[in-house]
Structures are given as C-alpha cells and as structure tokens.
Design a protein around this motif. Structure first.
Motif, PDB file in Angstrom:
ATOM      1  N   LYS A  28       1.022  -1.071  -0.081  1.00  0.00           N
ATOM      2  CA  LYS A  28       0.011   0.096   0.067  1.00  0.00           C
ATOM      3  C   LYS A  28       0.836   1.332   0.043  1.00  0.00           C
ATOM      4  CE  LYS A  28      -3.716   2.124   2.543  1.00  0.00           C
ATOM      5  NZ  LYS A  28      -4.747   2.022   3.679  1.00  0.00           N
ATOM      6  N   THR A  29       1.933   1.166   0.799  1.00  0.00           N
ATOM      7  CA  THR A  29       2.753   2.200   0.894  1.00  0.00           C
ATOM      8  C   THR A  29       3.407   2.647  -0.407  1.00  0.00           C
ATOM      9  OG1 THR A  29       3.231   1.996   3.198  1.00  0.00           O
ATOM     10  CG2 THR A  29       4.805   3.546   2.177  1.00  0.00           C
ATOM     11  N   LEU A  30       4.176   1.596  -1.140  1.00  0.00           N
ATOM     12  CA  LEU A  30       4.704   1.926  -2.355  1.00  0.00           C
ATOM     13  C   LEU A  30       3.817   2.145  -3.567  1.00  0.00           C
ATOM     14  CD1 LEU A  30       7.639   1.532  -3.350  1.00  0.00           C
ATOM     15  CD2 LEU A  30       7.121  -0.586  -4.356  1.00  0.00           C
ATOM     16  N   PHE A  31       2.664   1.787  -3.499  1.00  0.00           N
ATOM     17  CA  PHE A  31       1.529   2.052  -4.553  1.00  0.00           C
ATOM     18  C   PHE A  31       1.214   3.486  -4.259  1.00  0.00           C
ATOM     19  CE2 PHE A  31      -2.710   3.163  -5.917  1.00  0.00           C
ATOM     20  CZ  PHE A  31      -2.895   2.353  -7.129  1.00  0.00           C
ATOM     21  N   SER A  32       1.306   4.001  -3.008  1.00  0.00           N
ATOM     22  CA  SER A  32       1.035   5.499  -2.717  1.00  0.00           C
ATOM     23  C   SER A  32       2.212   6.475  -3.012  1.00  0.00           C
ATOM     24  CB  SER A  32       0.656   5.728  -1.358  1.00  0.00           C
ATOM     25  OG  SER A  32       1.745   5.620  -0.505  1.00  0.00           O
ATOM     26  N   MET A  33       3.318   5.716  -3.269  1.00  0.00           N
ATOM     27  CA  MET A  33       4.478   6.365  -3.453  1.00  0.00           C
ATOM     28  C   MET A  33       4.903   6.825  -4.950  1.00  0.00           C
ATOM     29  SD  MET A  33       7.387   5.179  -0.861  1.00  0.00           S
ATOM     30  CE  MET A  33       8.495   6.159  -1.342  1.00  0.00           C
TER      31      MET A  33
END
Length: 676
Positions: A432-437
């Motif tokens: 989820k974090t990498l997608f948001s990045m």
C-alpha cells in the motif's frame, strides 16, 4: 450453410473470450467502479525518457553469484573458506573412507601466495576398498550434471611419489558413475596443473565431484574447479540465468552491491584488486553481511564483462571507507581514493597503462565504458561520509570528468549539501505504501542532481516469496518514475537473484533458481512489461474516477518502437482494487491512426492477489497477451481486479484501417493468447 455456421461460431467465441479486456458485453458495464484515463499524445507535451531509465542491480547475496549466476560447480574450491589458520574447516568437502583408511587436513603449502591453504590427503590403507578412498565436493546443494554435456576440470596436485587418482562425477551417494578420468600424479614434489574434460553419461541434478585413490601415500590438492563448457559466450555465466536478464533489456548493471560493498566490517568488504587476475590466485573473502564465503571467481572484471554482454552501462559501486561497524577518518582516506582511481584505470585505461595492461592480459584489450560510479552504499549520515565523499568526488572528477558521480544522500525533497550528478533513492515498503509513492517525485525540484532509484521493492508480509500484490504496487511506482523521468535518471529493483536452497533468504527476489531450474517472480514479469520504456516518449496522463479519492488506479502512456521500427502507443494501467474497473481511455493529439490488427492487450493477474510462482508452477502469475479487436483514440476497457494491463496500440500513420478490414481480419483468424 457450413461457412455461415463457421462464421457464427467464430463471432460467438470472439465475444465470449474478448470481453475480459474490451467493452463487448453488457455485464462489463456493471463494474463497481468507472474511471476515465485521459492521454495527451500531442508532440508539444511529449518528453523523451532517459535511455538509461531501467536496468538491473546485482548483489552477491542469496547465493546469487557463487552457486548461481557464476557457473562454478565446486564450493570452496581453494580450501580457503575455513580461514588461513590450519588445520581448518573444509566444508562442504567430505571424506570417502574412515579413520583407518584416510587422513585429511589443511596446511599452508599452496603454491599460490595469495591463498596459501592447501589440502593434504594421506591414504593409509594397503588394501583399500574397491572404489578407493578420498574426498568429494557436493557443490552448492548438488551439482547439475546433464547427459552428453561437457564439464571442464582444473586442479593443482603434488606428491612425493607417483600416485594414481580417479576423478569422477557421481550421484550424491556415490553409487552411480556419470563420468570418470584416471590421473597419474608424477612423484616430483612439485605442484602440477591438471586439466581434464568430462562428458557426462547420464543426468543427475544433485551429483558430486569426487577424487579417490587406492594407493597408500600422500597427495596435496588446491584450487579444484569444475565448470560447464557451455557458459554464456564462454564467459563463465550460467546461460539460462543470463537469458532471463537479457529478456529485461537492462540499460545498466549496478554492481557489486549493496551491503556487500560495505561489509559489516571493512576487513570483509569487497576488494576489487583481489578479485581480478588468474582465478587461482584470488584469495576470496567472507561476505559478512550475508554470511557466506565467496571465492571471487565472479569479480570486478567479470562484472564489467557481464555489463558488456548485456549491452548495459556498468555502474561501479565502491567502498567509501565505511562499513556498518567501522569507518576511515577523512584524514586517512587517501589510500582508498587511490585504490578507486586504480580501479577506474583498470576498466578504462589503455592496454599500455599499468592497470589497463592487466585487463588486456585477461583478454579484454579494449577499455570498458565506465561512466557511472557510486561513492559508497547507504552511507549518508555516517560521521566521515561527507568528508570522504568530497575526496573521492574531487579526485575522480579531475581524472575522469565524464564520469557521473552518485551520492548516497537523498535529494528528492531538498538540495544536497555537496556536489553530485545523481543521488541514490532506496525504498522498501509494504504494498500500500509503495503504491501511494507513485507520486513521490511530482514535487521534486526540476534542477540539480537527478535521482537514481537504485533499490526499490515491496517486502515483508506483502511480498511473501514474490506475490502478485507486490508486483502491482511496484508497477504503480514505476508509472510514477516514467512520468517523472525528467528528474529520475535510472531505476532498478532489488534483490535480483536467490538460490532457493539457501536457508536464510531475502524475500522476495526477481529470479529464483536451484541447480537446474529457474523462474521469474511476478515482479520479474512486471519488469518485462516495462522493458521498452527506456528511451521511449512519455505522454501526460490524468485519471478521474467515480470513486472519491481515486486511490486504486495508476497509469502511464508512452510511444515506443519495436525492432522493426513499428510505432506503438503503450498504455499501462494498474488496478490495485479487488473489484473490476471500467475505464474509458481518451487519447488526444495522436499524429497517427491506430491499426487495430496489430494492437494487443497484455494482462498480469491471478485469482488471488497473494499468488506466487514456483518451480512446480513457474507461470502461475505471468503475462497473457491477447489481440485487440476494437481500439481507437476513444476506447472502453474493463480491468480485472488486482491486475496490471498493458495496451499496445499500433500506430499506422499512412492510412486508417477500415472497419471492414478489421471485421474480415478477426473473423478469418483464430483468437489467440500467448505468454510473453
């Protein structure tokens, strides 16, 4: 009637199968979400992506090199892994026989000054067993020996008396003989080099190399090597693993690390000088970050050679005088600076230069085009990094002004306090974090050094052993790098290789292998779908969605040319949601019509977002390509839940493809889907 029935069956099959990707059936209109993707393909806003954008990063970890990409089959071939104090551990070498028949120990009698340890074998029996007594090496969890293939043996031996030996390739229990050669060691108390070829008469994936004798006496061994004859271009690399790299079309190779460059302690850091020259004279070293011994057969020269074989720019990452536990004061860094300048002369110097002549002697008289160098790895913030960095930077800039120098300090959110051409950006995060990045570099300054995203990956729980979920988040992140490629020069995933037999692994990796099998994780196949982005033209995209916040989609659009100079508009879309999404793609500014006959859709998805590939099912999560039968500047598609879809719209600037032509084409041809 028969022809009409056949025509009807074809139409029905088309409608049933193709509706997965394009608007065909009314059921697709019931998707829980709707979105619009707008692409401005006009030349005015188009921008060229750097030729170097996507490459690969190799680090000696997870037995990716020793026991993997580097095809040497013997583990601890020089008996150095147990250290220089003797007697020492000879693992994984083992003894054939018992205490009454054989005595084996290490001593310091080698003919090689850089690796002084040798193995002394004393045969004690007068009436030895029928097969003899001796030693054997199981390699790296077994040696893959295949019927009819040739294997090259090199070893050094000496004895005071004439001793007959038998060198064999056998099954793991020694009962099946796959190949044998008799060797007579002349009793002259001098080291001699033995070279033999084996042609295997049978296949065994977990075989071993054994050396036996039936005659009482003493014989010494050192530097025992066994290599397949069919390595990539004869350069010592495992052919099928190089092929996996070639399929990624990497524009650069970052090496040799990573933490491997630093070491937990400086005494165990990678030393380029000790990894060049004749392989027999390389001392090897213990990589204390990943806790295993390497003989450095895969050394600095071989990394440069691999870069050339891949057609990739070499990116040399060198130690900046820092490890995890000790540092060199800037006042004493001068010898380290000279060492790096020598490494660059080895790579780039003429065949008449001091270090370039050694490269030429190794078979490569032409210089290697090293134009990138990273000053350390993840060292920013350490006490002496800035001071050491400037010493390296100034010396290299003066000697090689064309080399692009890379800082370890992140410049994505603010200016650096030292000069640099590029800066490292590393990110390991949950999905989820990498997608948001994906928007990380949207607000980065458009002036100053550019980013080298030299390590990125989803890790921990979301990563498993390489999940679809991880690949989707990474794909979304890469769409953001494409769109921000005016400030992102290069990017590569980490790690690259892992031997599935090693106990302690870093998960996930891009390519998994054992002695004879290999497969790509979903992250590998995701990168395959990005492999044409380097040097392509990127176009602005915007997404609007019926869902508030629009957090589930990521997209990018490029135009690129294949090897036949045919042009395509490639639209890549990640659906990070657990439901299907109906997307209307609106393209403006195209300078050509779309040739539907040559347009395709490729989908990476699976029934479960945590699905992984394996040796038993290596293509469970891999791209599936289908022909598009309806495409244009305005098209409607339905994206499968948790999917990454790449649409290749063939551009036909000369004339429009007529509807009649499209209908005739798909009615007269078979529907197809193939694996990329």
């Amino acid at each position: 009637m028969g022809s009409m029935e056949g025509l009807s069956r074809t139409v029905i099959r088309f409608m049933l199968l193709f509706c997965i990707v394009c608007k065909c059936l009314a059921s697709d209109l019931e998707a829980t979400q709707k979105a619009t993707l707008k692409i401005d393909a006009s030349p005015k806003l188009a921008r060229k992506i750097p030729d170097t954008l996507l490459g690969v990063f190799f680090e000696e970890m997870g037995r990716g090199g020793a026991g993997g990409l580097w095809a040497e089959l013997v583990s601890n071939r020089g008996f150095e892994a147990g250290g220089t104090n003797t007697p020492s551990n000879i693992d994984p070498w083992l003894i054939i026989g018992d205490e009454s028949s054989i005595f084996v120990e290490t001593d310091r009698t080698s003919c090689f000054s850089q690796n002084i340890v040798a193995l002394r074998m004393e045969v004690l029996c007068n009436d030895c067993p029928a097969g003899g007594v001796g030693i054997y090496n199981p390699g790296f969890w077994g040696m893959n020996v295949e019927d009819g293939k040739t294997y090259n043996l090199v070893m050094y031996v000496k004895s005071a008396e004439t001793v007959p030996l038998t060198v064999s390739l056998t099954s793991s229990d020694g009962l099946q003989n796959l190949a044998s050669v008799p060797i007579m060691v002349a009793g002259k108390s001098k080291w001699i080099k033995v070279e033999e070829k084996f042609v295997a008469k049978g296949t065994d994936r977990t075989s071993r190399l054994q050396i036996t004798s039936k005659k009482k006496g003493v014989v010494w061994f050192d530097q025992v090597s066994l290599m397949p004859a069919d390595t990539y271009k004869g350069h010592g690399f495992r052919d099928e693993l190089v092929s996996m790299l070639l399929d990624l079309k990497p524009r650069f190779l970052r090496f040799p690390g990573g933490c491997y460059v630093q070491g937990s302690w400086l005494r165990n850091a990678f030393r380029w000088r000790e990894s060049i020259g004749p392989w027999e004279e390389r001392p090897g070293h213990f990589g204390d970050c990943w806790n295993y011994w390497t003989d450095d057969g895969l050394g600095y020269f071989e990394f440069l050679q691999l870069s050339e074989d891949l057609g990739a720019a070499p990116i040399w990452v060198f130690n900046s005088g820092l490890s995890y536990n000790d540092e060199v004061d800037t006042a004493a860094i001068a010898p380290f600076v000279k060492d790096v300048l020598d490494s660059l002369e080895f790579a780039r110097g003429s065949a008449n230069s001091s270090w370039g002549s050694l490269r030429a002697a190794m078979g490569h008289p032409e210089p290697f085009p090293v134009k990138y160098a990273a000053i350390g790895n993840e060292d920013c913030g350490k006490k002496f990094y800035n001071g050491n960095y400037l010493k390296f930077y100034n010396a290299i800039r003066e000697a090689y002004p064309d080399i692009q120098l890379i800082s370890n300090c992140d410049g994505s959110s603010g200016p650096l306090d030292h000069p640099a051409d590029l800066y490292d950006f590393h990110v390991y995060a949950d999905a989820k974090t990498l997608f948001s990045m994906k928007n990380t570099f949207d607000k980065t300054s458009r002036t100053g050094p550019k980013a080298f995203v030299s390590e990125y990956a989803v890790w921990k729980t979301d990563a498993g052993r390489g999940t679809l979920l991880a690949s989707l988040a990474e794909a979304a992140f890469l769409t953001g790098l494409e769109k921000n490629s005016d400030v992102v020069e290069m990017a590569c995933h980490a790690p690259l290789f892992v031997n599935d037999d090693i106990e302690k692994k870093w998960n996930p990796d891009v390519i998994v292998f054992n002695t004879w099998q290999h497969y790509g994780t979903p992250s590998y196949w995701m990168q395959v779908l990005f492999r044409d982005s380097s040097g392509a033209i990127v176009h602005p995209t915007t997404i609007s969605s019926s869902r508030s916040g629009n957090s589930s989609l990521a997209a990018s659009a490029i135009t690129w040319q294949d090897s036949d100079n045919s042009s395509f508009l490639r639209v890549k879309i990640v659906n990070f949601e657990s439901v299907a999404v109906q997307v209307t793609i609106c393209t403006t500014g195209l300078q050509a019509s779309i040739d539907v006959l040559r347009s395709t859709a490729t989908v990476l998805t699976s029934s479960n977002v945590m699905d992984e590939n394996s040796f038993s099912n290596p293509n469970k999560v891999s791209p599936v390509k289908s022909q598009l039968f309806e495409a244009g500047a305005h098209m409607q598609v339905t994206l499968a839940p948790h999917s990454f879809t790449s649409f290749d719209l063939a551009l036909a600037p000369s004339k429009l493809v007529t509807l009649a032509g499209r209908v005739n084409k798909y009615l007269m041809s078979e529907l197809w889907d193939t694996q990329v």
